[in-house]
Design a protein around this motif. Sequence first.
Motif, mmCIF file in Angstrom:
data_model
loop_
_atom_site.group_PDB
_atom_site.id
_atom_site.type_symbol
_atom_site.label_atom_id
_atom_site.label_comp_id
_atom_site.label_asym_id
_atom_site.label_seq_id
_atom_site.Cartn_x
_atom_site.Cartn_y
_atom_site.Cartn_z
ATOM 1 N N TRP A 195 -1.616 4.789 -10.070
ATOM 2 C CA TRP A 195 -1.331 4.374 -11.438
ATOM 3 C C TRP A 195 -2.200 5.102 -12.454
ATOM 4 O O TRP A 195 -1.778 5.293 -13.607
ATOM 5 C CB TRP A 195 -1.488 2.857 -11.573
ATOM 6 C CG TRP A 195 -0.311 2.116 -11.041
ATOM 7 C CD1 TRP A 195 -0.220 1.435 -9.873
ATOM 8 C CD2 TRP A 195 0.972 2.026 -11.656
ATOM 9 N NE1 TRP A 195 1.029 0.909 -9.701
ATOM 10 C CE2 TRP A 195 1.803 1.261 -10.791
ATOM 11 C CE3 TRP A 195 1.517 2.509 -12.835
ATOM 12 C CZ2 TRP A 195 3.115 0.983 -11.092
ATOM 13 C CZ3 TRP A 195 2.850 2.220 -13.137
ATOM 14 C CH2 TRP A 195 3.628 1.471 -12.275
ATOM 15 N N GLU A 196 -3.387 5.510 -12.064
ATOM 16 C CA GLU A 196 -4.209 6.302 -12.987
ATOM 17 C C GLU A 196 -3.505 7.613 -13.323
ATOM 18 O O GLU A 196 -3.482 8.052 -14.484
ATOM 19 C CB GLU A 196 -5.581 6.584 -12.373
ATOM 20 C CG GLU A 196 -6.498 7.373 -13.319
ATOM 21 C CD GLU A 196 -7.870 7.614 -12.742
ATOM 22 O OE1 GLU A 196 -8.832 7.705 -13.542
ATOM 23 O OE2 GLU A 196 -7.999 7.721 -11.505
ATOM 24 N N PHE A 197 -2.896 8.267 -12.330
ATOM 25 C CA PHE A 197 -2.163 9.508 -12.573
ATOM 26 C C PHE A 197 -0.921 9.241 -13.419
ATOM 27 O O PHE A 197 -0.626 9.968 -14.380
ATOM 28 C CB PHE A 197 -1.767 10.155 -11.249
ATOM 29 C CG PHE A 197 -0.898 11.372 -11.401
ATOM 30 C CD1 PHE A 197 -1.417 12.557 -11.889
ATOM 31 C CD2 PHE A 197 0.447 11.318 -11.078
ATOM 32 C CE1 PHE A 197 -0.615 13.674 -12.043
ATOM 33 C CE2 PHE A 197 1.259 12.430 -11.224
ATOM 34 C CZ PHE A 197 0.722 13.615 -11.711
ATOM 35 N N ILE A 198 -0.171 8.175 -13.090
ATOM 36 C CA ILE A 198 1.060 7.860 -13.829
ATOM 37 C C ILE A 198 0.752 7.579 -15.291
ATOM 38 O O ILE A 198 1.422 8.100 -16.201
ATOM 39 C CB ILE A 198 1.768 6.648 -13.176
ATOM 40 C CG1 ILE A 198 2.271 7.017 -11.776
ATOM 41 C CG2 ILE A 198 2.931 6.172 -14.044
ATOM 42 C CD1 ILE A 198 2.786 5.841 -10.978
ATOM 43 N N VAL A 231 8.634 6.628 -11.976
ATOM 44 C CA VAL A 231 7.436 6.063 -11.352
ATOM 45 C C VAL A 231 7.316 6.539 -9.910
ATOM 46 O O VAL A 231 6.250 6.971 -9.460
ATOM 47 C CB VAL A 231 7.473 4.522 -11.415
ATOM 48 C CG1 VAL A 231 6.327 3.935 -10.598
ATOM 49 C CG2 VAL A 231 7.386 4.054 -12.856
ATOM 50 N N ASP A 232 8.422 6.486 -9.170
ATOM 51 C CA ASP A 232 8.395 6.936 -7.778
ATOM 52 C C ASP A 232 8.079 8.428 -7.691
ATOM 53 O O ASP A 232 7.323 8.866 -6.819
ATOM 54 C CB ASP A 232 9.752 6.651 -7.121
ATOM 55 C CG ASP A 232 10.032 5.157 -7.008
ATOM 56 O OD1 ASP A 232 9.044 4.387 -6.890
ATOM 57 O OD2 ASP A 232 11.207 4.763 -7.054
ATOM 58 N N LYS A 282 4.156 12.763 -6.605
ATOM 59 C CA LYS A 282 3.464 13.943 -7.129
ATOM 60 C C LYS A 282 1.952 13.798 -6.993
ATOM 61 O O LYS A 282 1.249 14.767 -6.650
ATOM 62 C CB LYS A 282 3.837 14.146 -8.608
ATOM 63 C CG LYS A 282 3.352 15.450 -9.202
ATOM 64 C CD LYS A 282 4.053 16.635 -8.584
ATOM 65 C CE LYS A 282 3.692 17.921 -9.257
ATOM 66 N NZ LYS A 282 4.332 19.103 -8.649
ATOM 67 N N ALA A 283 1.429 12.591 -7.235
ATOM 68 C CA ALA A 283 -0.009 12.348 -7.114
ATOM 69 C C ALA A 283 -0.479 12.606 -5.688
ATOM 70 O O ALA A 283 -1.531 13.217 -5.456
ATOM 71 C CB ALA A 283 -0.353 10.928 -7.541
ATOM 72 N N ARG A 284 0.304 12.150 -4.719
ATOM 73 C CA ARG A 284 -0.078 12.373 -3.313
ATOM 74 C C ARG A 284 0.088 13.854 -2.949
ATOM 75 O O ARG A 284 -0.714 14.403 -2.188
ATOM 76 C CB ARG A 284 0.776 11.495 -2.402
ATOM 77 C CG ARG A 284 0.459 10.012 -2.557
ATOM 78 C CD ARG A 284 1.182 9.149 -1.553
ATOM 79 N NE ARG A 284 0.756 7.759 -1.658
ATOM 80 C CZ ARG A 284 -0.328 7.259 -1.078
ATOM 81 N NH1 ARG A 284 -1.102 8.062 -0.330
ATOM 82 N NH2 ARG A 284 -0.658 5.982 -1.221
ATOM 83 N N VAL A 308 -4.821 11.289 -4.360
ATOM 84 C CA VAL A 308 -5.003 9.953 -3.775
ATOM 85 C C VAL A 308 -5.866 10.088 -2.525
ATOM 86 O O VAL A 308 -5.430 10.630 -1.505
ATOM 87 C CB VAL A 308 -3.640 9.312 -3.428
ATOM 88 C CG1 VAL A 308 -3.860 7.925 -2.850
ATOM 89 C CG2 VAL A 308 -2.756 9.255 -4.673
ATOM 90 N N LEU A 309 -7.122 9.643 -2.622
ATOM 91 C CA LEU A 309 -8.049 9.723 -1.496
ATOM 92 C C LEU A 309 -7.859 8.523 -0.569
ATOM 93 O O LEU A 309 -7.497 7.421 -1.013
ATOM 94 C CB LEU A 309 -9.492 9.767 -2.004
ATOM 95 C CG LEU A 309 -9.848 10.940 -2.931
ATOM 96 C CD1 LEU A 309 -11.285 10.780 -3.420
ATOM 97 C CD2 LEU A 309 -9.675 12.266 -2.225
#
Length: 527
Positions: free
Chosen positions: A31-34, A133-134, A139-141, A146-147
């Motif tokens: 959610w930080e990336f979104i 959102v999906d 994209k973040a992963r 995402v650690l």
Amino acid sequence: MGMAKEAASTTDRIDKLSQKIGMSRQGFQEWEFILSQSGTDIEKLQAGFKTLNQRMDESARNTGKGSAAFNQLGIDVKDLAGNMKSQEQVFEESVRALQGLPDGAEKSRLAFELFGKAGLELMPLLNGTAESVDEMKAKARELGLVLSDEAIDAGVAFTDTMDQLERSFKSVFTQIGVGVMPILTKFADYLIANMPTIQKVIQVAFDVMAKVISVAVDWISKIADWIGKLVSLVKDWAVDNKAQLTNIKEIFETALGKIVEVGKTMWEFWKNNILPILLEWFEWIKKHLPTVQSTFQTVFSKIVDVAKAVWSFFKENILPILQRFFEFASSKIPLVKSIFETAFNIIKNVVEIVWGIFKNLLLPILKALWDWISPHIPKVQKVVETAFDAIFWVVDKVVGVFEAVTKAIKTAIDWLGSWNDKPAKDKNVNVNTNYSSSSQARGKPRYAFGTNYHRGGLAIVGELGPELVHLPRGAKVDTASQTKNNKLGETNINQKITIISPEPMSPSETARKSLQAQRQLVMEWGF
């Protein structure tokens, strides 16, 4: 080390803020990336999640604004087993439900009811679609943002270990400072007790420095005055030669443009060659980060143990020796005081001797040198002014020559451009030709082929047969024998040549046609 600290700081922030907001670590990172892609900051959700938690409680009790808002969106805050859902789950369901509503005041009202002022910050996201959102989560992963929980745990442990190590070192230095403070206190007491002597020596030194500075300031002020006049000359020259300075500016701008091009080339090389290598290194480091952090944690634990052992050794063995040494030094303070007083007296005498030599020997010499130089300063200034005038004159002449050449080239280019823009039927070229001859009848026009204009004066007619000549009233015509015996003398011929071409002509073609016409005239006149 810097990279490890930065990574540890990032993981520690994820751990702390996810707990404050009420999200899982994975969800927090997604959610930080979104939210960053939607123009807001996840930290602003802390107050919004407090409001969301209140609305969830209201919905669970089927009362208040929360119950109405969730019922309108079709969201149940409890799972099938009757247990409350997590804030993160309800938040995501609310975002997706709001994204399904038409844009407008009703959507904004519901967002404000569920999240408070933070709901207004979320409007760019809420005006999107659930698919967005999906996509952004994926994209973040994909970007490796995402650690895993293991990596975050390792970073948190590393941060805690570093904090413990820092505090341990601070404790060591604090204890060393406590042990040294009595020594420094006694030394400060000695300085205070002998301050009059110290002040006296310092006062003598400052008196000498003040006199030297006074002379230096006088010299500097006179030099500054001369420099000011020189700057004034340069300033006047700059005003008078503003055009040349503009040319210099253009040269610098061109050079700067080239430098920018080189910088762009270097950036392209960096982006295409160096950056991919660094990205590969980053991926390797990210993959092996837990192992590296575990190794650092073990190493720093050993360092802390060694530091504690060193301090223990220092405290038990070195510190007692230093204390005995201080006690010995304290017993010798009178002797040291006597030595310092003797040294200060020697320094004072040396300073007074040096100042006496400077005052009585060097200062008169410097003053005489200045008295000799000062009358010649105007002459030097005049020479400099004359040299600058000569330089300005040469520059002005060179610029004048360049301006004349530039003007001539521009005139020629303008003429060729305007001539080439004319229609073919209007392309007339006027050429003045001059010929001179000292033989008989040369330099006079001959009209065997006729002319529509005669400028006046003598002309040859009938050289190829009878010719009809239009003569004004009172004109005189010589006979053939008179013409033959008449010495017509030397003169110049100015002839206008008109070239008419049905097709466009280049400058070189025009010149060729003009040369042909001149040669034809020469043949006609008998040259």
